[in-house]
Design a protein around this motif. Structure first.
Motif, short mmCIF file in Angstrom:
data_model
loop_
_atom_site.label_atom_id
_atom_site.label_comp_id
_atom_site.label_asym_id
_atom_site.label_seq_id
_atom_site.Cartn_x
_atom_site.Cartn_y
_atom_site.Cartn_z
N ARG A 550 0.83 -1.20 0.00
CA ARG A 550 0.00 0.00 0.00
C ARG A 550 0.87 1.26 0.00
NH1 ARG A 550 -0.33 2.34 5.09
NH2 ARG A 550 0.65 1.12 6.74
N LEU A 551 2.16 1.12 0.29
CA LEU A 551 3.06 2.26 0.42
C LEU A 551 3.82 2.51 -0.87
CD1 LEU A 551 4.60 1.55 3.96
CD2 LEU A 551 2.57 2.91 3.39
N VAL A 552 3.82 3.77 -1.32
CA VAL A 552 4.69 4.22 -2.40
C VAL A 552 5.69 5.19 -1.79
CG1 VAL A 552 4.83 5.43 -4.61
CG2 VAL A 552 2.86 3.96 -4.11
N CYS A 553 6.96 4.90 -1.97
CA CYS A 553 8.03 5.57 -1.21
C CYS A 553 9.02 6.28 -2.13
CB CYS A 553 8.79 4.55 -0.35
SG CYS A 553 7.74 3.49 0.67
N VAL A 554 9.71 7.24 -1.54
CA VAL A 554 10.86 7.88 -2.20
C VAL A 554 11.98 6.85 -2.27
CG1 VAL A 554 12.61 9.68 -2.01
CG2 VAL A 554 10.22 10.17 -1.41
N ALA A 555 12.52 6.61 -3.47
CA ALA A 555 13.49 5.53 -3.64
C ALA A 555 14.59 5.95 -4.61
CB ALA A 555 12.81 4.26 -4.15
N THR A 556 15.68 5.16 -4.59
CA THR A 556 16.85 5.39 -5.44
C THR A 556 17.25 4.09 -6.10
OG1 THR A 556 17.63 7.08 -3.88
CG2 THR A 556 19.21 6.27 -5.50
N VAL A 557 17.63 4.15 -7.38
CA VAL A 557 18.19 2.98 -8.05
C VAL A 557 19.61 2.79 -7.54
CG1 VAL A 557 18.86 1.94 -10.24
CG2 VAL A 557 16.78 3.34 -10.09
N ARG A 558 19.82 1.70 -6.81
CA ARG A 558 21.14 1.45 -6.23
C ARG A 558 22.07 0.71 -7.20
NH1 ARG A 558 22.15 -2.20 -0.79
NH2 ARG A 558 24.42 -2.08 -0.78
#
Length: 619
Positions: A550-558
């Protein structure tokens, strides 16, 4: 100057200071939008007193390129707000002259209704348009009494607040975050399922737009021309015309929201183009200045926002029944009903999930409509997958999603999978492979084919931790990018999660296959074709936490390894990283949550940057 061809759009606007957009003739104001609350007579007389009255024509061709003719005047054409068709007021269908046909009028109303419904789903009241009639005057004419000043300030505050509600839920500010991190956002063209992905190559640095002017003392909405100086997903860093190399007033905005428009939109909709106060006095001849800047420039397509709305359409609606993975037992599916649809993401309620004392849902599941975890009713029986029998004693009828007549989903509503040949050379039970662990998505583990289903599906389990009843098995289609041939991790320098009792220093696939008396699944059975996805390490995006979907988060391609992306959720420890395919529907461009109204989760441990408007000053 250059006359437009027949397929080019001809628009007019005023270009000297604070003035109304018109074509030099005294037309009625029927084609003004409902929220245009300015008094045209007062503005026109003000323009005359200020020495304003220079006009010119702007042409936008089919490629969005702007041409200018400073000498010719004519009765301007009107443009259909739905389809972009040009015509005259006599040929247009509607009384307001905003639409060319009954079909376009109804289609526009349908989109507006959808926006209102989405606002209610998101818990936001529909934005009410102001009923006040404002008379706009120069600042030196406005009464200096305290009561009058307070009245004007209140009106300005009310409109700003309404605009903020209409544009975003508020909260995390991507613009400030990107500037502080110094990293780039993944371009929209990387996300094949994202709205306007196919058209995003036409959006680039240097485009001219008409955007809300936040640097003015006027009490109503006015607009000004700005240039895109940087792109970050759907977000754009804009610079108002007149600031030249001064970046202190640059502002971030979302190109998919309501108040960013192609050049000429203000003319068609009788809106004001007003330069910011800081530059108004510095440039004396706005006509020459803007002519120089706009000739040969490009702008957004006329139907940009219509295509955005079309791309957000979803074949699912509340009350549609589906089969979806059981989050409490991943080896089986359950019947569920669609409750909410937001930007293609579905909130599903298990049919026997139960309700709490206050009517709250006790068991639900979120996924995108293109998720491989989602299937039409009858899929489990057809392919031989385990499905939980619905407990009919659980009463869900008091929930709104179950009050409607439920309809079974059908095959054409789902993503079509790659066709696979299930002959003598298909996967077989006991074959070894490597697979993303469905219970710990940051790990790729040694795994085995536990069961072969129909239609190209297989059940896979991790070696060494299997449960006798198979409750830890997970279903994959043969075309899935989450199953990999043996040796994939070693070849790509990825740590492989081994069965208990094995050590990385001594483990080899050749020895392991000999010890277990098994064979590796043939490499040709795997869908490991590389694609030019465009992602690079360090890019920012918005991503679903698949362990809490249910969560959409701030993310980074590692990391990028072929098709696979290792996603890091900003603010969290690396142990929560997750491997996903580059074409998964559960990752989105920066700004997607703002467009759809979905709540974005900011990085843990970082204070969110809050703003009342979707436009945020750089400084």
């Amino acid at each position: 100057s250059q006359r437009p061809r027949g397929d080019e759009q001809e628009l007019t606007f005023m270009n000297d200071g604070e003035e109304r957009i018109f074509d030099g003739e005294a037309h009625d104001q029927q084609n003004s939008s409902d929220d245009d609350v300015n008094n045209s007579a007062t503005l026109s007389s003000w323009a005359e007193r200020e020495g304003i009255g220079k006009f010119r024509h702007t042409y936008i061709n089919e490629h969005g390129q702007v041409y200018v003719n400073p000498t010719q005047f004519y009765v301007s054409a009107v443009t259909c707000e739905m389809c972009g068709t040009r015509g005259t007021k006599k040929t247009f269908f509607s009384r307001s002259k905003r639409f060319c046909s009954v079909t376009c009028s109804r289609s526009y109303s349908s989109i507006s209704k959808k926006s209102s419904i989405l606002a209610r789903v998101q818990g936001r009241p529909p934005t009410k348009k102001s009923s006040h009639k404002l008379t706009v005057k120069p600042q030196y004419v406005i009464s200096e009494t305290k009561t009058n000043e307070q009245h004007q300030e209140n009106l300005k505050h009310q409109e700003s607040r309404a605009f903020g509600q209409d544009a975003t839920l508020g909260g995390f500010d991507w613009g400030s975050y990107l500037e502080k991190s110094g990293l780039l956002a993944a371009p929209v063209s990387c996300f094949r399922h994202a709205p306007l992905c196919a058209q995003w190559d036409d959006i680039y640095v240097g485009l001219k737009v008409e955007v809300l002017n936040t640097h003015t003392a006027l009490p109503s909405k006015v607009y000004w021309i700005a240039t895109v100086v940087q792109l970050a997903g759907y977000k754009a860093l804009l610079r108002y015309e007149g600031y030249d190399d001064d970046d202190s007033h640059d502002l971030w905005c979302n190109l998919g929201t309501a108040d960013v428009h192609p050049i000429g939109w203000c003319a068609v909709n009788s809106k004001l183009l007003v330069p910011p106060q800081e530059v108004h006095q510095h440039i004396k001849d706005w006509k020459s200045y803007l002519m120089e800047r706009l000739v040969g420039a490009h702008t957004l397509p006329v139907d940009f926002h219509v295509k955005m709305a079309d791309s957000l359409r979803c074949p699912f609606r509340q009350g549609v029944r589906v089969e979806v993975v059981d989050r409490s037992l991943v080896s089986r599916t359950r019947l569920a009903v669609v409750d909410t649809v937001v930007g293609g993401r579905l909130r599903l309620l298990y049919e026997d999930g139960g309700l709490g004392p206050s009517g709250e849902v006790l068991s639900d599941f979120w996924c995108h409509m293109q998720s491989p975890l989602l299937h039409p009713v009858g899929w489990s029986e057809r392919v031989g997958h385990s499905i939980k029998e619905t407990d009919m004693s659980v009463n869900m009828s008091s929930h709104p999603a179950f009050r409607k007549v439920l309809h079974n989903s059908v095959l054409h509503q789902f993503r079509k999978l790659r066709t696979v040949y299930m002959g003598d050379t298909f996967f077989e039970e006991g074959m070894k492979l490597e697979a993303i662990d469905p219970l710990n998505l940051g790990n790729i583990c040694v795994a085995s084919v536990r069961k072969v289903l129909l239609d190209g599906y297989i059940m896979v389990g991790s070696d060494g931790v299997e449960i006798s009843d198979g409750s830890d098995w997970f279903c994959y289609h043969a075309s899935s990018h989450a199953i990999l041939p043996v040796g994939y991790c070693e070849n790509n320098n990825i740590p492989l999660t081994l069965p208990p009792g094995y050590d990385h220093a001594t483990f080899t696939w050749t020895k392991y296959l000999e010890e277990t008396g098994t064979v590796a699944a043939p490499r040709r059975l795997f869908n490991t074709d590389d694609v030019g996805h465009g992602f690079t390490s360090g890019m920012k995006l918005e991503a679903v936490d698949l362990m809490e979907p249910r969560l959409v988060c701030v993310a980074t391609v590692r990391r990028c390894v072929g098709r696979l992306l290792l996603l890091h959720f900003d603010g969290w420890e690396p142990e929560f990283d997750q491997w996903v395919d580059c074409q998964t529907p559960e990752i989105y461009p920066v700004g997607w949550c703002e467009i759809t109204g979905y709540q974005l989760q900011p990085p843990i441990g970082i204070e969110p940057f809050c703003h009342s408007l979707y436009l945020t000053n750089k400084d």
